[in-house]
Structures are given as structure tokens and as C-alpha cells.
Design a protein around this motif. Structure first.
Motif, PDB file in Angstrom:
ATOM      1  N   ALA A   2     -39.191   3.164 -57.283  1.00  0.00           N
ATOM      2  CA  ALA A   2     -37.708   3.868 -56.758  1.00  0.00           C
ATOM      3  C   ALA A   2     -37.735   3.508 -55.198  1.00  0.00           C
ATOM      4  CB  ALA A   2     -37.491   5.286 -56.962  1.00  0.00           C
ATOM      5  N   GLU A   3     -36.725   3.447 -54.696  1.00  0.00           N
ATOM      6  CA  GLU A   3     -36.401   3.162 -53.075  1.00  0.00           C
ATOM      7  C   GLU A   3     -37.144   4.358 -52.539  1.00  0.00           C
ATOM      8  OE1 GLU A   3     -33.038   2.693 -49.796  1.00  0.00           O
ATOM      9  OE2 GLU A   3     -32.539   1.832 -51.825  1.00  0.00           O
ATOM     10  N   LEU A   4     -37.849   3.834 -51.390  1.00  0.00           N
ATOM     11  CA  LEU A   4     -38.567   4.753 -50.533  1.00  0.00           C
ATOM     12  C   LEU A   4     -37.636   5.843 -49.874  1.00  0.00           C
ATOM     13  CD1 LEU A   4     -41.840   5.287 -50.244  1.00  0.00           C
ATOM     14  CD2 LEU A   4     -41.478   3.727 -48.289  1.00  0.00           C
ATOM     15  N   ASN A   5     -37.914   6.972 -49.941  1.00  0.00           N
ATOM     16  CA  ASN A   5     -37.180   7.987 -49.244  1.00  0.00           C
ATOM     17  C   ASN A   5     -37.715   8.167 -47.896  1.00  0.00           C
ATOM     18  OD1 ASN A   5     -35.736  10.302 -48.119  1.00  0.00           O
ATOM     19  ND2 ASN A   5     -35.602  11.261 -50.027  1.00  0.00           N
ATOM     20  N   PHE A   6     -37.372   7.375 -46.826  1.00  0.00           N
ATOM     21  CA  PHE A   6     -38.152   7.478 -45.658  1.00  0.00           C
ATOM     22  C   PHE A   6     -37.806   8.866 -44.980  1.00  0.00           C
ATOM     23  CE2 PHE A   6     -37.732   2.893 -45.829  1.00  0.00           C
ATOM     24  CZ  PHE A   6     -39.181   2.473 -45.363  1.00  0.00           C
ATOM     25  N   LYS A   7     -36.469   9.404 -45.116  1.00  0.00           N
ATOM     26  CA  LYS A   7     -36.276  10.526 -44.437  1.00  0.00           C
ATOM     27  C   LYS A   7     -37.145  11.870 -44.857  1.00  0.00           C
ATOM     28  CE  LYS A   7     -32.267  13.024 -42.552  1.00  0.00           C
ATOM     29  NZ  LYS A   7     -30.885  13.155 -42.542  1.00  0.00           N
ATOM     30  N   ALA A   8     -37.339  11.906 -46.040  1.00  0.00           N
ATOM     31  CA  ALA A   8     -38.119  12.963 -46.439  1.00  0.00           C
ATOM     32  C   ALA A   8     -39.382  12.767 -46.164  1.00  0.00           C
ATOM     33  CB  ALA A   8     -38.075  13.020 -48.070  1.00  0.00           C
ATOM     34  N   ILE A   9     -40.131  11.758 -46.171  1.00  0.00           N
ATOM     35  CA  ILE A   9     -41.557  11.654 -45.722  1.00  0.00           C
ATOM     36  C   ILE A   9     -41.473  11.792 -44.137  1.00  0.00           C
ATOM     37  CG2 ILE A   9     -43.319   9.891 -45.128  1.00  0.00           C
ATOM     38  CD1 ILE A   9     -42.450   8.555 -47.840  1.00  0.00           C
ATOM     39  N   GLU A  10     -40.745  11.523 -43.362  1.00  0.00           N
ATOM     40  CA  GLU A  10     -40.843  11.869 -41.899  1.00  0.00           C
ATOM     41  C   GLU A  10     -40.470  13.172 -41.595  1.00  0.00           C
ATOM     42  OE1 GLU A  10     -37.410   9.363 -40.582  1.00  0.00           O
ATOM     43  OE2 GLU A  10     -38.415   7.525 -41.140  1.00  0.00           O
ATOM     44  N   GLU A  11     -39.609  13.973 -42.449  1.00  0.00           N
ATOM     45  CA  GLU A  11     -39.190  15.327 -41.883  1.00  0.00           C
ATOM     46  C   GLU A  11     -40.731  16.188 -42.264  1.00  0.00           C
ATOM     47  OE1 GLU A  11     -35.767  16.238 -44.281  1.00  0.00           O
ATOM     48  OE2 GLU A  11     -34.581  15.630 -42.616  1.00  0.00           O
ATOM     49  N   LYS A  12     -41.168  15.864 -43.565  1.00  0.00           N
ATOM     50  CA  LYS A  12     -42.340  16.368 -44.120  1.00  0.00           C
ATOM     51  C   LYS A  12     -43.588  16.423 -43.049  1.00  0.00           C
ATOM     52  CE  LYS A  12     -46.126  15.724 -47.386  1.00  0.00           C
ATOM     53  NZ  LYS A  12     -46.628  14.781 -48.604  1.00  0.00           N
ATOM     54  N   TRP A  13     -43.745  15.145 -42.347  1.00  0.00           N
ATOM     55  CA  TRP A  13     -44.934  15.102 -41.500  1.00  0.00           C
ATOM     56  C   TRP A  13     -44.562  15.613 -40.057  1.00  0.00           C
ATOM     57  CZ3 TRP A  13     -49.350  15.115 -43.419  1.00  0.00           C
ATOM     58  CH2 TRP A  13     -49.381  14.607 -44.606  1.00  0.00           C
ATOM     59  N   GLN A  14     -43.313  15.483 -39.558  1.00  0.00           N
ATOM     60  CA  GLN A  14     -42.669  15.918 -38.389  1.00  0.00           C
ATOM     61  C   GLN A  14     -42.992  17.498 -38.268  1.00  0.00           C
ATOM     62  OE1 GLN A  14     -38.728  14.421 -38.264  1.00  0.00           O
ATOM     63  NE2 GLN A  14     -39.416  12.343 -38.018  1.00  0.00           N
ATOM     64  N   LYS A  15     -42.820  18.097 -39.276  1.00  0.00           N
ATOM     65  CA  LYS A  15     -42.960  19.416 -39.543  1.00  0.00           C
ATOM     66  C   LYS A  15     -44.334  19.913 -39.533  1.00  0.00           C
ATOM     67  CE  LYS A  15     -41.259  23.252 -42.680  1.00  0.00           C
ATOM     68  NZ  LYS A  15     -42.313  23.878 -43.424  1.00  0.00           N
ATOM     69  N   ARG A  16     -45.024  19.170 -40.166  1.00  0.00           N
ATOM     70  CA  ARG A  16     -46.822  19.432 -40.143  1.00  0.00           C
ATOM     71  C   ARG A  16     -47.467  19.318 -38.790  1.00  0.00           C
ATOM     72  NH1 ARG A  16     -49.625  17.607 -45.727  1.00  0.00           N
ATOM     73  NH2 ARG A  16     -48.195  18.416 -47.218  1.00  0.00           N
ATOM     74  N   TRP A  17     -46.817  18.191 -38.027  1.00  0.00           N
ATOM     75  CA  TRP A  17     -47.459  17.971 -36.673  1.00  0.00           C
ATOM     76  C   TRP A  17     -46.894  19.148 -35.860  1.00  0.00           C
ATOM     77  CZ3 TRP A  17     -45.024  12.306 -36.763  1.00  0.00           C
ATOM     78  CH2 TRP A  17     -45.866  11.324 -37.545  1.00  0.00           C
ATOM     79  N   LEU A  18     -45.737  19.440 -35.838  1.00  0.00           N
ATOM     80  CA  LEU A  18     -45.421  20.672 -34.847  1.00  0.00           C
ATOM     81  C   LEU A  18     -45.752  21.906 -35.502  1.00  0.00           C
ATOM     82  CD1 LEU A  18     -41.630  19.825 -34.695  1.00  0.00           C
ATOM     83  CD2 LEU A  18     -43.324  19.735 -32.782  1.00  0.00           C
ATOM     84  N   GLU A  19     -45.952  22.210 -36.543  1.00  0.00           N
ATOM     85  CA  GLU A  19     -46.674  23.587 -37.169  1.00  0.00           C
ATOM     86  C   GLU A  19     -48.109  23.672 -36.567  1.00  0.00           C
ATOM     87  OE1 GLU A  19     -44.079  24.337 -40.910  1.00  0.00           O
ATOM     88  OE2 GLU A  19     -46.004  23.657 -41.422  1.00  0.00           O
ATOM     89  N   GLU A  20     -48.967  22.350 -36.795  1.00  0.00           N
ATOM     90  CA  GLU A  20     -50.302  22.444 -36.411  1.00  0.00           C
ATOM     91  C   GLU A  20     -50.519  21.954 -35.284  1.00  0.00           C
ATOM     92  OE1 GLU A  20     -52.763  21.079 -39.859  1.00  0.00           O
ATOM     93  OE2 GLU A  20     -51.225  21.383 -41.050  1.00  0.00           O
ATOM     94  N   LYS A  21     -49.387  21.810 -34.114  1.00  0.00           N
ATOM     95  CA  LYS A  21     -49.815  21.582 -32.759  1.00  0.00           C
ATOM     96  C   LYS A  21     -50.799  20.244 -32.573  1.00  0.00           C
ATOM     97  CE  LYS A  21     -48.865  26.444 -31.626  1.00  0.00           C
ATOM     98  NZ  LYS A  21     -49.470  27.381 -31.044  1.00  0.00           N
ATOM     99  N   ALA A  22     -50.257  19.145 -33.720  1.00  0.00           N
ATOM    100  CA  ALA A  22     -51.324  18.097 -33.617  1.00  0.00           C
ATOM    101  C   ALA A  22     -51.515  17.468 -32.323  1.00  0.00           C
ATOM    102  CB  ALA A  22     -50.718  17.183 -34.658  1.00  0.00           C
ATOM    103  N   PHE A  23     -50.362  17.478 -31.301  1.00  0.00           N
ATOM    104  CA  PHE A  23     -50.337  16.693 -30.245  1.00  0.00           C
ATOM    105  C   PHE A  23     -50.420  17.517 -28.885  1.00  0.00           C
ATOM    106  CE2 PHE A  23     -47.731  14.367 -33.514  1.00  0.00           C
ATOM    107  CZ  PHE A  23     -48.852  13.359 -33.979  1.00  0.00           C
TER     108      PHE A  23
END
Length: 966
Positions: A2-23
Motif C-alpha cells: 500500500a502507498e506509504l503514509n508519510f504523514k502518519a509516520i512523521e507525526e509519530k516520530w515528531q511527537k516522540r522526539w519532542l516528548e523524549e527531548k531527543a534534541f
């Protein structure tokens, strides 16, 4: 799949980076030598960021991500620039319902109607676009430490206090001065214009015209007609004057200081000169035709010259009065020749045609390769027929002016024998000192439009505050700093050096716009290019400032000069920290942490921005750091990038030819946008966004995802590998090495070529070579490839890479995983050479079949080079000289048997400079690849048969087998 859902993947990891203060790095998390501090010019928020901006901001993010994976403690912060007049200008235009502005903000930027009308208040514009920019940066996957976010102007008091400290420091050093200077000026709003305040014509140069006062006798009165020129030395060669008969001229009283004169100039010139230290009183207006046929006197030679009509004279360029020097100015020569043919025009103004025929050209300059009249010769050489040949005339003018300036020798006394450069300066000086000429400032091109929508003029400002970039000691420090910096690309260093040389006083404050008030003269506001030079130092403490502010424990008024002096200029002192706690209310422990952060992160490792900021911001950045900070805190590097176009056309908000960064992300996915932009251009070269090409790349990125997802299911158990397996791992090492080296030098295009396209292409070949195999060795190689590939791609496509890293069972974020390094045991140059040999042979056989038109080829006989030829190749590679190689080879009795052939072969190899041929076992390589070659070609492959088919055997060369197809 199936066509890749870029937006869902992006939102998932952006949320995790912010939550875990990765940067969010902390000072001292790693030793000082493992810190990496990179910044990029913060965006000016008068609208949405477009895909041109995307490149500027993606480059440092890619580098920051790369360095994090290399084990560095990386600081990559972001803030917002809202200083200056443009935002106020936008608010004004929206208030007055300017259709063009409304169109841009409603239709191009898609601002909702209910919000748009709030934009009458500049603060609402700022608030809206700051929120939008932050969202765009997060959606783009930028690994920003958001704890350090701030914005400029007095709307953010802590930073404003930092800017006040900066300016007090510069003033104390005598580097902020008050005086008179020429500036670009908005005559309607009444404010000087910096580079960022210009909507059109921001790069236009200001020229210093010498206006020479030719004399017109009228009713016994001497009236001046000042002719503007950039070549005052040619006043000795004037044969006539040019006026535009249809333009409006004025007779005006011109007062400068105590001196009052009567001038005739264009109406436009009178207006412009009124801003340049002159009081202008217009006495009358008239068309230029009134003066055609009259005579004026040359103030230098005393010659009487006629005024002739010329429609090419632009009344809005300088004074609208032009002196004609046909011997040395191609336009003047051709205009005179054209006018000689226009008898009707001459008769209209009662000019006897014989007057023109009797005009004698005056030779002023001796120029090698030309006779007395270079302009005439150059026009003839280029085939100029009339004034309509504008391009040729411009080329002729450029050629003659340049040649005369650099190589010409002046012929007229008292300057005879001097170079044109020297004569020009001496003549200009004498004319100005004697009062026969003055200076007028003019734009090199028109129009120059301010962001308020008004046509700019050049104004002499008195009592204006300037940063004195002309200070010679300061220039020397800036040169010293630049010499020790790394510049990418290195070719831009010369431009920085030139800017440091010509920079002079720069207006640093204005009366309108958003900003920080000048602390000692608060009627003035510090302008946008002056409050954005050392804010990288503020980032180091802004995390603490923001926390104190949120907790309500920060009183900006108590942020005194001595507070910032301690943080940025002094040595650590517990006693000073306690003193400052008393004065600021900030705990001594926090002050100590702030100072620790500054000392840890500084100097700044890299400053990134686009090439248009070299003449201003980036050079000011160097200057200001050298003026304020200790030498050990001077910046270490600048990386410059180019611009972007959209489908081959320059982006323009007013024409609607803009693709907003956020829209590109919505349409294609952040990872595709990032990879596309990074792969298009290197360093300061420009890129072109092509929607069709982005679509193709999206499909390739989806393929990358599919492949790694599949390989993630394989076990990585080490087993015995075939040569093709070893080849794939060797090529993976090459990709790691190539991508790493390119990223170290900010060469993102090369890095993408290695990290993505090279691996993808090698993988395709490997899959072809191993088709039908499903063994442990292949699964091992593909699993290893997946583990490396996903990390190589992580800086470019971070969201998909995180998703794949999770599938691979990787620990933590791939963004923080270890950057891959070449595996020593994977290196195998011989196997790579063998594989290239096989590839090349397949293509050669295909070519033979195609050229010979063998429609039903059955088999190919392949003959590899004999041992003696390899020996010749090796000796030639070592000796690189015919005589030495021949002498060495002839020592061997076996080689002497092939003496004549060897002689020819050596000559051929030296001619072709074939010095780096790597020896391989050709027959072994071919026998191992025989089945694959037969499958690829659809014919039988016979390797080194006894029979010499077609007499081809003797043609076999190292790495170039002889082939016979039947």
C-alpha cells in the motif's frame, strides 16, 4: 505494498522526539572537544517559508543530525527575526487595503480572512507567522532544541537587553558613531532602508556620479547644466551635449551651504538632489526641446558645444543631462551617426546638418590595439549598425571602458603619460575642489522599491547612528578571523575579503519599525541587520532565560551590562556570581550554569546562510564577534548555500510563483522534500524545484522503505560469503566513506549520491547477480545492508529511518544511533575491480551484437590477456617512461620473445596514461560470473578456448578481453 503514509509516520516520530527531548543537549554532557554548535540565519517572518528557504534550513539540520550520530553533543537552536520596517509596511498596506498585498497574504499565503484583517497590527503578523514557522520546522523534522527559542525586538525584553549590551559595548569601543552618510531612503515613510527593507532592487549599487557644470549663457546670466558622468577624465573629449527633447527639465535655484547657483536639470533630478544636502527652489519647468540647438561652454576646455536631441537620455538617471564623448563612448558615436541621417529632426530644431558633419572627435586615451578613436573601432568590430543594436553597444561600451580604465594612457596635458586610473582621480579631485563639479549619488539600476511599496531615493543623513565598519583596526581583526575560518565553498573566501575591504559606515538605527531602542538615544530603533550579528551567543543562555521567564523569576530591567559582561567576557568568579544574584534576582547557581553553557558551546562551529547575505549579515557577523569577544570565542566556519527556483522560474510572491515549504511537505512528505532538496545542488550552486522529479523521488523513497522493511525480517548470522556478497559489502563501505567525507564538507548533493543512489544502484545490481539465490549468505548481506543504509539515510529522511530502525529492532532513536563506519574486513578492492570487469564485458558484448547487427547470436568467445601483457602494464605503471620500462622488461628472456609487440604496447599505454590498472584474475572472475553473463546476454559464453576464433585472441588486453560473437 500500500502507498506509504508519510504523514502518519512523521507525526509519530515528531511527537516522540519532542516528548523524549531527543534534541535538547546540556552543556558538559560530553567533553568540550566533542561539542558541535551549528546555527543558521533565523528567518524573517513577514510570510511563510518557501521551498527556497527549505534548503537553507535543511542543510544545518542534516549536518546536526550527522554529527549527533558521530557522537557529538550537538546544539542546533532556532529563533525568529521580526525586527525592522517590512512588517510595519505590510500592516500599513493591509490597513489601506492594498490589493497586491491582500492577494499575497490571502491567496498565496492562504491566511484566513478573519485573521488577515488583524494584520493591521504588526504584532498580529508576527504572532501568526512565528506559530506557522515553528510548525513548519517541526513538520520538516528539524532537530531543533526548542528550549532556546526567542524572538527579536523589545517585544521580547531579555533579548532586547542583550542587544542593548551589544550596542553599549560597541559604542564604548568607538565603533558606533554619529555623522552624515548616504543611505537608501523611503521618502514617503521617512526612514533609511537596510537590505532587508528593500522589496525590489536590494542588490543595486549606489554610484558616485561626478556632475560637471557646463555653462549656458542666458540673458547675461551664467546658468549651469550639470552633466553626470562616471568618467570625469573624458570631459576633455566632449563634442556636444545630449538632452531629451520630450523630458521635463527645470530651472532651479540650488543652495548648498552658503553657495547658491542656478541649474538646469531634469525634474526628477531636482527631486532627488533635494535629499542630498541641497535646497532646491524650482523657478520654471519646460520641455528639453527648448534648449536643443543652443550652445554651452565646457568648464574645463572652454569649448562651445552644441546641445543635440536624444531620446535615449533618461531624465530619471542622474541629472538628465549627458555629455557626449564619441571617441571613447560607443553610444555617443553611434547616436551622432544616426542623427546625421535624421535631417528632418535637425531642421525641426533649426540645426544646420553641416554642424554635425563638422564635429571633430577628440582622442584622449592611447590604448594598445586601437587607433585614436577606440569607440568607433569597437562599434565597427561588433557590427553595430544603429542605436537599436543595444546589446552590441552595451558590449562595446563594457569592452572599451574596461580596457581604457585598466590599460589606457592619458594623452592630454597636464595629465599626459599617466594611466587612465590615475588621471581620472586627479581630474575628479581638481574639478570638485575648484567647484566646477559636485558629487551626486544615484542607483546603478531602477527601480529600488522599499517594503512600504515606495520608490527609494538616496539621502544624505545627518545625526545618523552608524556602525563604523570602515575602522582600519577593526577591519584587520575581521581579516584575521576570516583567515582562520573554514569557508564552504572555499571559492567564496575572496568575496568575504572584498566585502571586508569595501565595507564602511553602516546606518544601524532608524525612526520607524519594530526593534530594540538605541539605549542612549531611544528615539532611534536598532535596525534588522544590526541586531542579528552575535545572537548565537544569546542562544547559549536562552534556555535558562526562558525557564526563569516562565517561572516569573526574571526581571529584564535588572539584566544590566555587567550581567552580560560577566557571562560573555570575564573569567569564572563565584564572588561575581553572588554579586550579580543580588542585583538581578537570578540565583548565583543559575548564573554559573549560564556562563558554563557559553564557555562550553563557544566558539560557534558553523554559521549557515544563503549567499546573498555575504555582503551584509555574514560579514557583519565576523566583524561583531571580533569586536566584542575574546579571540578564543571567534567563530570557526561559515557554510554558504545557493537559491532555489520553481519550475525554472525565480520565485515571486507578487506573481504567485511560490511554493510554501509547508505545502511541499503536505504534498510530498517531509522526508521526500528534504532528500530532494539536499540532492539537487552543492554548496552555493542554485537548485530548481521540479514537481515531476519530486514525484519520481517519492516512489524511490517508498522503494527504499519496502526493501529495508523486507530485509529487517532476515537474520544476520555470519556465514561463508561468495565473491558477489563480498562485493556488496565492499560497496557499502564505499558508500559509508563517501557520504561521511561529503557531509564533513557540507557537500549534501554528493552525500545523497553516496547514501541513497549509490546504495540503491548497487543493491539493484546485487539482486540481479544473486537472482534465484535464497541462502544464508544473501540474507546476511541484506540484513547488514539494511542496518547500515537506514543510518546513512537518517540525516536526510529521519522519519522513515526511525520507523525502519524500529522494524530492525534498533535501540533508541536512529537519530541518536552510531553513525556507520567502514568495516575493515569488508574492504576488497580486487573484488570490486573484478565485478567492474564483468559489468564492462557484458556491455561490450551487447555493443558488439548491436553494431555487428547479429540478430541470432548463439555464443561469445572471450579471450583474456596473457601474463606477459599484465607484466608490461605493471612495469609501465611503475616507470611511466618508455625507455625505463623497455629496459626493465628486456632484462627478462621470456619478455624479449615479444620485444616488438612490447614496444608498441608501452607506447600505447604511455599515450593513454594507463598507469593505475589494477591486476585481477580475469579468468577466475569470468568463470564465477559465467552463468549470470549467459542469463543476462541470452547466449553461451566460452572462456579462453584453444581455438582462436576470428583471429581475435592477440587483441586481448588487461581488463579488455578480446571477444568474438557468432
Amino acid at each position: 505494498m500500500a502507498e506509504l503514509n508519510f504523514k502518519a509516520i512523521e507525526e509519530k516520530w515528531q511527537k516522540r522526539w519532542l516528548e523524549e527531548k531527543a534534541f535538547e543537549p546540556k552543556a558538559n554532557e560530553k567533553p568540550k572537544e566533542k561539542k558541535f554548535y551549528i546555527t543558521v540565519a533565523f528567518p524573517y517572518l513577514s510570510g511563510h517559508l518557501h521551498v527556497g528557504h527549505a534548503r537553507t534550513y535543511t542543510i544545518p539540520d542534516v549536518i546536526a543530525r550527522f554529527k549527533r550520530m558521530q557522537g557529538y553533543n550537538v546544539l542546533f537552536p532556532m529563533a525568529w527575526h521580526i525586527t525592522g520596517a517590512p512588517i510595519v509596511g505590510i500592516a500599513e498596506r493591509i490597513k489601506h487595503r492594498d490589493p497586491k498585498t491582500i492577494h499575497i497574504y490571502r491567496d498565496v499565503y492562504k491566511v484566513p480572512e478573519d485573521i488577515l484583517w488583524k494584520f493591521e497590527d504588526p504584532k498580529e503578523i508576527v504572532k501568526y507567522f512565528m506559530k506557522a514557522a515553528r510548525e513548519t520546522f517541526i513538520r520538516a523534522g528539524f532537530s531543533v532544541d526548542w528550549t532556546r527559542e526567542f524572538h527579536t525586538t523589545s517585544l521580547f525584553p531579555p533579548f532586547s537587553k542583550f542587544i542593548e549590551w551589544q550596542f553599549w559595548t560597541l559604542k564604548d569601543k568607538g565603533l558606533v558613531v554619529k555623522g552624515a552618510h548616504r543611505v537608501r531612503w523611503d521618502p514617503v515613510v521617512g526612514t533609511p532602508l537596510g537590505d532587508h527593507d528593500i522589496m525590489e532592487g536590494e542588490d543595486v549599487q549606489i554610484l558616485d556620479y561626478v556632475i560637471i557644470k557646463f555653462i549656458l549663457e542666458e540673458d547675461g546670466e551664467e546658468i549651469y547644466m550639470p552633466a553626470a558622468t562616471l568618467r570625469p577624465e573624458t570631459v576633455y573629449g566632449v563634442t556636444n551635449m545630449w538632452l531629451n527633447p520630450e523630458a521635463t527639465y527645470v530651472k532651479a535655484k540650488v543652495k548648498r551651504g552658503e553657495k547658491v547657483e542656478t541649474w538646469i536639470i531634469s525634474k526628477e533630478a531636482a527631486y532627488k538632489l533635494s535629499f542630498q544636502d541641497r535646497e532646491i527652489e524650482v523657478l520654471e519647468e519646460f520641455k528639453g526641446e527648448r534648449l536643443i540647438g543652443r550652445y554651452v561652454r565646457n568648464p574645463v576646455t572652454g569649448d562651445e558645444v552644441i546641445i543635440l536631441p536624444a531620446e535615449f537620455v533618461d531624465p530619471d538617471n542622474a541629472t538628465g543631462v549627458v555629455m557626449s564623448v564619441p571617441a571613447h563612448a560607443p553610444f555617443d558615436h553611434v547616436a551622432l551617426e544616426d542623427l546625421k541621417k535624421e535631417t528632418e529632426i535637425l531642421l525641426k530644431y533649426d540645426i544646420d546638418p553641416r554642424v554635425l558633419e563638422e564635429i571633430s572627435y577628440i582622442s584622449l586615451i592611447k590604448l594598445e590595439g586601437y587607433g585614436d578613436f577606440p569607440a568607433v573601432e569597437e562599434a565597427e568590430r561588433l557590427g553595430v549598425k544603429s542605436q537599436k543594436d543595444v546589446e552590441k553597444l552595451e558590449e562595446a561600451t563594457k569592452n572599451i571602458y574596461k580596457a581604457e580604465y585598466h590599460k589606457g594612457v592619458f594623452k592630454i596635458e597636464p595629465y599626459a603619460g599617466k594611466s587612465v586610473q590615475e588621471a581620472k582621480d586627479l581630474i575628479a579631485k581638481e574639478l570638485l575642489e575648484s567647484g566646477r563639479a559636485e558629487i551626486m549619488y544615484e542607483f546603478a539600476e531602477k527601480p529600488v522599491i522599499s517594503r512600504f511599496g515606495n520608490q527609494a531615493v538616496i539621502k544624505i543623513i545627518h545625526d545618523q547612528w552608524f556602525i563604523d565598519y570602515g575602522n582600519p583596526e577593526w577591519k584587520e581583526k575581521a581579516r584575521e578571523a576570516l583567515a582562520e575560518m573554514t569557508i564552504y565553498p572555499e571559492s567564496r573566501r575572496a568575496q568575504f575579503e572584498a566585502v571586508i575591504d569595501w565595507l564602511d559606515k553602516k546606518a544601524c538605527a532608524r525612526k520607524v519599525g519594530l526593534g530594540t531602542p538605541l539605549p542612549w538615544d531611544p528615539d532611534w530603533v536598532i535596525e534588522s541587520l544590526s541586531d542579528s550579528t552575535i545572537y548565537m551567543a544569546y542562544y547559549t543562555i536562552s534556555r535558562h532565560m526562558n525557564r526563569l521567564r516562565e517561572e516569573g523569576r526574571l526581571d529584564p530591567e535588572k539584566l544590566t551590562r555587567e550581567f552580560f559582561d560577566y557571562l560573555f567576557l570575564e573569567e569564572f568568579s563565584e564572588e561575581r556570581e553572588k554579586e550579580l544574584e543580588e542585583k538581578t534576582g537570578i540565583p548565583a547557581e543559575t548564573i554559573h550554569e549560564m556562563k558554563e553553557e557559553f564557555e562550553y558551546w563557544y566558539p560557534l562551529d558553523w554559521r549557515c546562510s544563503a549567499k546573498d547575505l555575504i555582503p551584509n549579515h555574514l560579514t557583519f557577523f565576523i566583524f561583531n564577534h571580533t569586536a566584542i569577544f575574546r579571540k578564543e570565542h571567534w567563530p570557526k566556519g561559515i557554510a554558504v548555500n545557493g537559491f532555489g527556483t520553481l519550475e525554472g522560474t525565480k520565485m515571486s510572491k507578487s506573481k504567485g510563483n511560490v511554493l510554501n515549504f509547508i505545502d511541499a511537505i503536505e504534498e510530498n512528505g517531509a522526508d521526500v522534500v528534504r532528500l530532494y532538496i539536499m540532492g539537487l545542488a552543492e554548496h552555493d550552486s542554485d537548485f530548481d524545484w521540479r514537481r515531476k522529479e519530486v514525484g519520481k523521488l517519492r516512489r524511490q523513497v517508498e522503494r527504499f522503505y519496502e526493501l529495508v522493511s523486507e530485509f529487517a525480517t532476515y537474520e544476520a548470522e555470519e556465514t561463508e560469503l561468495k565473491d558477489i556478497d563480498k562485493w556488496m559489502l565492499h560497496r557499502l563501505n564505499k558508500a559509508i566513506e563517501g557520504a561521511t567525507q561529503a557531509l564533513e564538507e557540507f557537500r549534501t548533493r554528493t552525500a545523497v549520491q553516496w547514501a541513497f543512489y549509490s546504495v540503491l544502484n548497487d543493491l539493484r545490481w546485487y539482486m540481479r547477480r544473486t537472482e534465484g539465490r535464497d541462502d544464508a549468505a544473501k540474507r546476511y548481506v541484506l540484513r547488514k545492508l539494511a542496518e547500515v543504509w537506514v543510518r546513512l539515510m537518517a540525516p536526510f529522511t529521519p522519519h522513515i529511518s526511525e520507523e525502519l530502525w524500529e522494524k530492525l529492532g534498533g535501540e533508541g532513536f536512529v537519530s541518536l544511533a552510531k553513525w556507520p563506519e567502514p568495516v575493515p574486513e569488508w574492504w576488497n578492492e580486487t573484488i570490486e575491480a573484478e565485478e567492474e570487469f564483468v559489468k564492462a564485458l557484458i556491455e561490450d558484448i551487447k555493443e558488439i551484437i548491436r553494431v555487428a547487427k547479429i540478430e541470432d547470436a548463439k555464443r561469445a568467445y572471450v579471450y583474456t590477456a596473457p601474463e606477459w601483457k599484465w607484466r608490461v602494464v605493471e612495469v609501465v605503471a611503475e616507470k611511466r617512461d618508455f625507455k625505463s620500462a623497455m629496459a626493465e622488461l628486456m632484462k627478462d628472456p621470456e619478455m624479449r620473445k615479444h620485444g616488438k609487440e612490447i614496444s608498441k604496447l608501452i607506447q600505447r599505454l604511455i599515450k593513454e596514461r594507463a598507469f593505475d590498472v589494477k591486476r585481477i584474475n580475469e579468468e577466475k572472475a569470468l568463470r564465477e560470473a559465467k552463468d549470470f553473463m549467459e542469463k543476462e546476454l541470452g547466449i553461451e559464453i566460452i572462456i579462453n578456448p584453444e581455438e582462436d576464433k576470428g583471429g581475435k585472441k592477440k587483441a586481448a588486453m588487461p581488463l579488455k578481453p578480446a571477444v568474438f560473437v557468432e
